[in-house]
Structure formats: structure tokens, C-alpha cells
Design a protein around this motif. Structure first.
Motif, short mmCIF file in Angstrom:
data_model
loop_
_atom_site.label_atom_id
_atom_site.label_comp_id
_atom_site.label_asym_id
_atom_site.label_seq_id
_atom_site.Cartn_x
_atom_site.Cartn_y
_atom_site.Cartn_z
N LEU A 1 -1.86 -6.44 0.57
CA LEU A 1 -1.08 -6.12 -0.63
C LEU A 1 -0.47 -7.35 -1.28
O LEU A 1 -0.37 -7.41 -2.50
N THR B 1 6.70 -1.50 5.15
CA THR B 1 5.32 -1.02 5.05
C THR B 1 5.21 0.12 4.04
O THR B 1 6.22 0.71 3.63
N VAL B 2 4.00 0.44 3.68
CA VAL B 2 3.77 1.56 2.77
C VAL B 2 4.31 2.85 3.39
O VAL B 2 4.92 3.67 2.71
N THR C 1 0.33 -0.71 6.59
CA THR C 1 0.11 -1.97 5.87
C THR C 1 1.44 -2.53 5.36
O THR C 1 2.15 -1.85 4.62
N PHE D 1 3.91 -4.74 3.05
CA PHE D 1 3.85 -5.16 1.64
C PHE D 1 3.58 -6.65 1.50
O PHE D 1 2.91 -7.07 0.57
N ASP E 1 -0.58 3.54 5.85
CA ASP E 1 0.86 3.58 6.10
C ASP E 1 1.37 2.37 6.88
O ASP E 1 2.54 2.00 6.76
N GLU F 1 1.37 6.37 -2.78
CA GLU F 1 0.17 5.55 -2.58
C GLU F 1 -0.46 5.18 -3.92
O GLU F 1 -0.87 4.04 -4.13
N THR G 1 6.96 5.51 1.89
CA THR G 1 6.57 6.90 1.74
C THR G 1 7.56 7.83 2.44
O THR G 1 7.99 8.84 1.88
N ILE H 1 7.58 -1.31 -8.25
CA ILE H 1 7.15 -0.10 -7.54
C ILE H 1 8.32 0.88 -7.45
O ILE H 1 8.16 2.07 -7.70
N PHE I 1 -5.45 -0.01 1.93
CA PHE I 1 -4.23 -0.03 2.74
C PHE I 1 -3.95 1.35 3.29
O PHE I 1 -4.52 2.34 2.85
N VAL J 1 1.69 2.48 -5.61
CA VAL J 1 1.50 1.18 -4.97
C VAL J 1 0.15 0.59 -5.40
O VAL J 1 0.07 -0.58 -5.79
#
Length: 81
Positions: free
Chosen positions: A37, A69-70, A30, A32, A28, A12, A74, A47, A26, A15
Motif C-alpha cells: 500500500l 492495517t486494513v 496488510t 498501510f 486485512d 476496502e 475495517t 482515506i 491487499f 482504500v
């Protein structure tokens, strides 16, 4: 401390830093490429390079294309840390 401990916060932070957005903007879910973002492919490569350098997990370009997505990123990094 395990290798995966703190990975979500580290991802996080990377990012937020690379995209110059506040981490509170943002979560999880969200995407990209969404409004929050607005990351392009070069942003995602940067990233991924930062994750490789700071977390020690390499994210190949082919895999990076599938991470939307984030939370996807992750989870990917946590599974390989």
C-alpha cells in the motif's frame, strides 16, 4: 440490511480507490506503510475523510495513528457504523 453490513467491502473499496491499488493486492493483515500500500499520513487522512463521507464514521487523527492495517481500520469502522 444493518448499518455494519457491507462495511468491510466499502472500506476496502475506499482504500483501493484512494491508494490506486487493486483490492486483490491487499487483505486485512496488510499494513498501510508496507510495500503493498505504501500509504503516508496524508493518504490515511484522505482515506479517513472518504470513510466519513461515504460510511458516516468519523476517524479522529489520534485514532487513525493507531490503525496499522486494513483490518484494524475495517474493525474500527464496523464497530462505529
Amino acid at each position: 440490511m444493518t448499518a455494519t453490513e457491507g462495511v468491510p467491502d466499502r472500506v476496502e473499496g475506499i482504500v483501493a480507490d484512494r491508494l490506486r491499488v487493486d483490492a486483490d493486492a491487499f487483505d486485512d493483515d496488510t499494513p498501510f506503510d508496507g510495500e503493498a500500500l505504501d500509504a503516508d499520513s496524508l493518504d490515511l487522512v484522505e482515506i479517513a475523510e472518504a470513510i466519513d463521507a461515504e460510511v458516516g464514521v468519523h476517524v479522529p487523527d489520534d485514532d487513525l495513528e493507531d490503525l496499522e492495517t486494513v483490518g484494524d481500520l475495517t474493525t474500527y469502522v464496523a464497530e462505529r457504523a
